[in-house]
Design an enzyme around this catalytic site. Structure first.
Site, mmCIF file in Angstrom:
data_model
loop_
_atom_site.group_PDB
_atom_site.id
_atom_site.type_symbol
_atom_site.label_atom_id
_atom_site.label_comp_id
_atom_site.label_asym_id
_atom_site.label_seq_id
_atom_site.Cartn_x
_atom_site.Cartn_y
_atom_site.Cartn_z
ATOM 1 N N GLY A 72 0.843 -1.204 0.000
ATOM 2 C CA GLY A 72 0.000 0.000 0.000
ATOM 3 C C GLY A 72 0.874 1.248 0.000
ATOM 4 O O GLY A 72 0.550 2.248 0.624
ATOM 5 N N ARG A 121 -0.113 5.421 -1.793
ATOM 6 C CA ARG A 121 -1.064 6.452 -1.332
ATOM 7 C C ARG A 121 -0.957 6.605 0.173
ATOM 8 O O ARG A 121 -0.459 5.709 0.863
ATOM 9 C CB ARG A 121 -2.505 6.005 -1.633
ATOM 10 N N ASP A 180 -2.542 -8.109 -5.134
ATOM 11 C CA ASP A 180 -3.450 -8.079 -3.985
ATOM 12 C C ASP A 180 -2.798 -8.859 -2.838
ATOM 13 O O ASP A 180 -2.562 -10.068 -2.972
ATOM 14 C CB ASP A 180 -4.775 -8.735 -4.422
ATOM 15 N N VAL A 181 -2.513 -8.178 -1.731
ATOM 16 C CA VAL A 181 -1.836 -8.869 -0.624
ATOM 17 C C VAL A 181 -2.716 -9.946 0.013
ATOM 18 O O VAL A 181 -2.214 -10.824 0.725
ATOM 19 C CB VAL A 181 -1.327 -7.891 0.476
ATOM 20 N N ASN A 206 1.633 -2.258 5.354
ATOM 21 C CA ASN A 206 0.796 -1.073 5.555
ATOM 22 C C ASN A 206 -0.560 -1.184 4.851
ATOM 23 O O ASN A 206 -1.515 -0.521 5.252
ATOM 24 C CB ASN A 206 1.573 0.145 5.033
ATOM 25 N N SER A 233 -3.895 -0.250 14.475
ATOM 26 C CA SER A 233 -4.776 0.926 14.545
ATOM 27 C C SER A 233 -5.271 1.089 15.969
ATOM 28 O O SER A 233 -5.392 0.105 16.710
ATOM 29 C CB SER A 233 -5.993 0.730 13.627
ATOM 30 N N TYR A 277 -12.788 -4.515 11.094
ATOM 31 C CA TYR A 277 -11.520 -3.764 11.064
ATOM 32 C C TYR A 277 -10.769 -3.897 12.398
ATOM 33 O O TYR A 277 -9.567 -4.173 12.424
ATOM 34 C CB TYR A 277 -11.826 -2.306 10.742
ATOM 35 N N ALA A 306 -11.042 -6.218 14.614
ATOM 36 C CA ALA A 306 -10.554 -7.605 14.766
ATOM 37 C C ALA A 306 -9.261 -7.790 13.981
ATOM 38 O O ALA A 306 -8.302 -8.404 14.466
ATOM 39 C CB ALA A 306 -11.618 -8.590 14.280
ATOM 40 N N ILE A 345 -5.704 9.681 11.095
ATOM 41 C CA ILE A 345 -4.727 10.284 10.177
ATOM 42 C C ILE A 345 -5.441 10.752 8.912
ATOM 43 O O ILE A 345 -6.287 10.028 8.364
ATOM 44 C CB ILE A 345 -3.621 9.260 9.800
HETATM 45 P P1 NAP Z 1 -5.383 4.536 2.071
HETATM 46 O O1 NAP Z 1 -5.066 5.966 1.831
HETATM 47 O O2 NAP Z 1 -6.765 4.040 1.804
HETATM 48 O O3 NAP Z 1 -4.331 3.655 1.233
HETATM 49 C C1 NAP Z 1 -4.381 2.262 1.317
HETATM 50 C C2 NAP Z 1 -3.322 1.673 0.438
HETATM 51 O O4 NAP Z 1 -3.361 0.240 0.613
HETATM 52 C C3 NAP Z 1 -3.530 1.926 -1.046
HETATM 53 O O5 NAP Z 1 -2.267 2.118 -1.661
HETATM 54 C C4 NAP Z 1 -4.152 0.626 -1.566
HETATM 55 O O6 NAP Z 1 -3.842 0.347 -2.931
HETATM 56 C C5 NAP Z 1 -3.464 -0.389 -0.661
HETATM 57 N N1 NAP Z 1 -4.236 -1.626 -0.520
HETATM 58 C C6 NAP Z 1 -5.440 -1.777 0.075
HETATM 59 N N2 NAP Z 1 -5.813 -3.067 0.020
HETATM 60 C C7 NAP Z 1 -4.829 -3.727 -0.634
HETATM 61 C C8 NAP Z 1 -4.628 -5.071 -1.012
HETATM 62 N N3 NAP Z 1 -5.531 -6.009 -0.733
HETATM 63 N N4 NAP Z 1 -3.492 -5.402 -1.678
HETATM 64 C C9 NAP Z 1 -2.560 -4.462 -1.972
HETATM 65 N N5 NAP Z 1 -2.686 -3.163 -1.633
HETATM 66 C C10 NAP Z 1 -3.812 -2.805 -0.979
HETATM 67 O O7 NAP Z 1 -5.085 4.112 3.575
HETATM 68 P P2 NAP Z 1 -4.218 4.845 4.721
HETATM 69 O O8 NAP Z 1 -5.120 5.732 5.470
HETATM 70 O O9 NAP Z 1 -2.968 5.346 4.171
HETATM 71 O O10 NAP Z 1 -3.931 3.590 5.680
HETATM 72 C C11 NAP Z 1 -2.728 2.845 5.626
HETATM 73 C C12 NAP Z 1 -2.726 1.846 6.780
HETATM 74 O O11 NAP Z 1 -2.848 2.536 8.023
HETATM 75 C C13 NAP Z 1 -3.876 0.847 6.736
HETATM 76 O O12 NAP Z 1 -3.444 -0.417 7.186
HETATM 77 C C14 NAP Z 1 -4.876 1.434 7.712
HETATM 78 O O13 NAP Z 1 -5.732 0.447 8.256
HETATM 79 C C15 NAP Z 1 -3.938 2.019 8.753
HETATM 80 N N6 NAP Z 1 -4.548 3.076 9.565
HETATM 81 C C16 NAP Z 1 -4.987 4.236 8.986
HETATM 82 C C17 NAP Z 1 -5.584 5.215 9.792
HETATM 83 C C18 NAP Z 1 -6.080 6.530 9.248
HETATM 84 O O14 NAP Z 1 -6.673 7.296 10.020
HETATM 85 N N7 NAP Z 1 -5.890 6.837 7.978
HETATM 86 C C19 NAP Z 1 -5.725 4.980 11.164
HETATM 87 C C20 NAP Z 1 -5.274 3.791 11.699
HETATM 88 C C21 NAP Z 1 -4.682 2.837 10.897
HETATM 89 P P3 NAP Z 1 -4.862 0.789 -4.119
HETATM 90 O O15 NAP Z 1 -5.105 2.245 -3.968
HETATM 91 O O16 NAP Z 1 -4.120 0.447 -5.357
HETATM 92 O O17 NAP Z 1 -6.113 -0.025 -3.908
#
Ligand code: NAP
Length: 246
Positions: free
Chosen positions: A11, A14, A62-63, A89, A141, A154, A156, A187
C-alpha cells in the site's frame, strides 16, 4: 539512516504508505511498493520519489492473495538478492454495524489487513533469516486497541496484527529480526476523507494534541523502527495517535 537498505512497503503509493516511501527514500533506501489497483497514483508516486535518487520499483498485486507474497520474494531475488525492511501497511475498511455486516464483509477486511500481513511476513522473513537481520513493521490501529462502533471487522483485523506481531517477534528475535507494529490514531488520508467536517471536528475534540495526524507523523515512527535507532525494540505496538488512546 537507511543507505543501501531495501524496503518493501505494501500500500505504498497512497496515504500513509506513500509518506513512508518518501521518508525511506529520502533516508537512502531502495523501495518496492506494492499496490492493488490505482495505476495512476502508483505512477505519480514513483515519479515523485525519483527526486531522492534511489531505486523505486512497483508491484501490482493483492496482498490478500498468498501468491502476491511469493511473487514479491521472486522479484526481490531477481532484482536485489536481499531485503532489509518490510512494512505491512496495506489496509481497507468496510464499516457497518455488526447486525448489517455479512460474513463476506467480515472476511474481506480480515483477508486484506491480517492474512495479507501474515503472507508477506511468512515469505519475506525467509530472506531475512538467511542474512540474520531485518525489521518488520505492521500497521495496526487505535481501533484494534480500543474498538470502534461499525468496525468489528476492522478492529478484529488490527487487534490480530498486535498479537501476530508479538508472536512473530518471539519466533524471529534470535534470527536478528525485529517485528513491531504502529497503531495510528486518526490520520488525514483517503481512508478518512469520507468523513464530514463535523465528524472530523468531533474526532479532533477527543485527541489530546487537538489535531488529526498527518501521514508524515506515522512515517517518522516507521523510520525510527526500521533504522538502527530502534535496534533494541521488538514485539511492540507503538501508538502514534496524538494521545487518543489514553
Ligand atoms: P489509504 O489511503 O486508503 O491507502 C491504502 C493503500 O493500501 C492503497 O495504496 C491501496 O492500494 C493499498 N491496498 C489496500 N488493500 C490492498 C490489497 N488487498 N493489496 C494491496 N494493496 C492494498 O489508507 P491509509 O489511510 O494510508 O492507511 C494505511 C494503513 O494505516 C492501513 O493499514 C490502515 O488500516 C492504517 N490506519 C490508517 C488510519 C487513518 O486514520 N488513515 C488509522 C489507523 C490505521 P490501491 O489504492 O491500489 O487499492
Amino acid at each position: 539512516m537507511l543507505k543501501d537498505k531495501v524496503a518493501v512497503i505494501t500500500g505504498g503509493v497512497r496515504g500513509i504508505g506513500k509518506a513512508i516511501a518518501h521518508k525511506f527514500c529520502e533516508s537512502g533506501a531502495d523501495v518496492i511498493l506494492i499496490y492493488r489497483s490505482n495505476d495512476e497514483e502508483a505512477a505519480k508516486t514513483s515519479e515523485e520519489l525519483k527526486q531522492y535518487g534511489t531505486e523505486v520499483h512497483l508491484i501490482k498485486g493483492d496482498v490478500a492473495e498468498p501468491k502476491t507474497a511469493a511473487e514479491t520474494v521472486a522479484y526481490i531475488k531477481e532484482h536485489f538478492g536481499k531485503v532489509d525492511i518490510l512494512v505491512n501497511n496495506a489496509g481497507i475498511t468496510n464499516d457497518k454495524l455488526m447486525m448489517r455486516m455479512s460474513p463476506e464483509d467480515f472476511d474481506k477486511v480480515i483477508n486484506a489487513n491480517l492474512s495479507g500481513a501474515f503472507y508477506m511476513m511468512k515469505e519475506i522473513s525467509t530472506l531475512m533469516i538467511k542474512k540474520r537481520s531485518g525489521s518488520i513493521i505492521n500497521m495496526a490501529s487505535v481501533s484494534g486497541l480500543k474498538g470502534n462502533p461499525a468496525q468489528v471487522n476492522y478492529s478484529a483485523s488490527k487487534a490480530g496484527i498486535v498479537g501476530m506481531t508479538m508472536s512473530a517477534a518471539k519466533e524471529l528475535g534470535r534470527r536478528g529480526i525485529r517485528v513491531n507494529a504502529i497503531a495510528p490514531g486518526f490520520i488525514e488520508t483517503d481512508m478518512t476523507a469520507v468523513l464530514t467536517d463535523e465528524q472530523k471536528e468531533a474526532a479532533a475534540g477527543n485527541i489530546t494534541l487537538g489535531r488529526l495526524g498527518k501521514p508524515e507523523d506515522i512515517a517518522n515512527a516507521a523510520l525510527f523502527l526500521a533504522s538502527d535507532m530502534g535496534s533494541y525494540i521488538t514485539g511492540q505496538t507503538i501508538s502514534v495517535d496524538g494521545g487518543i488512546i489514553m
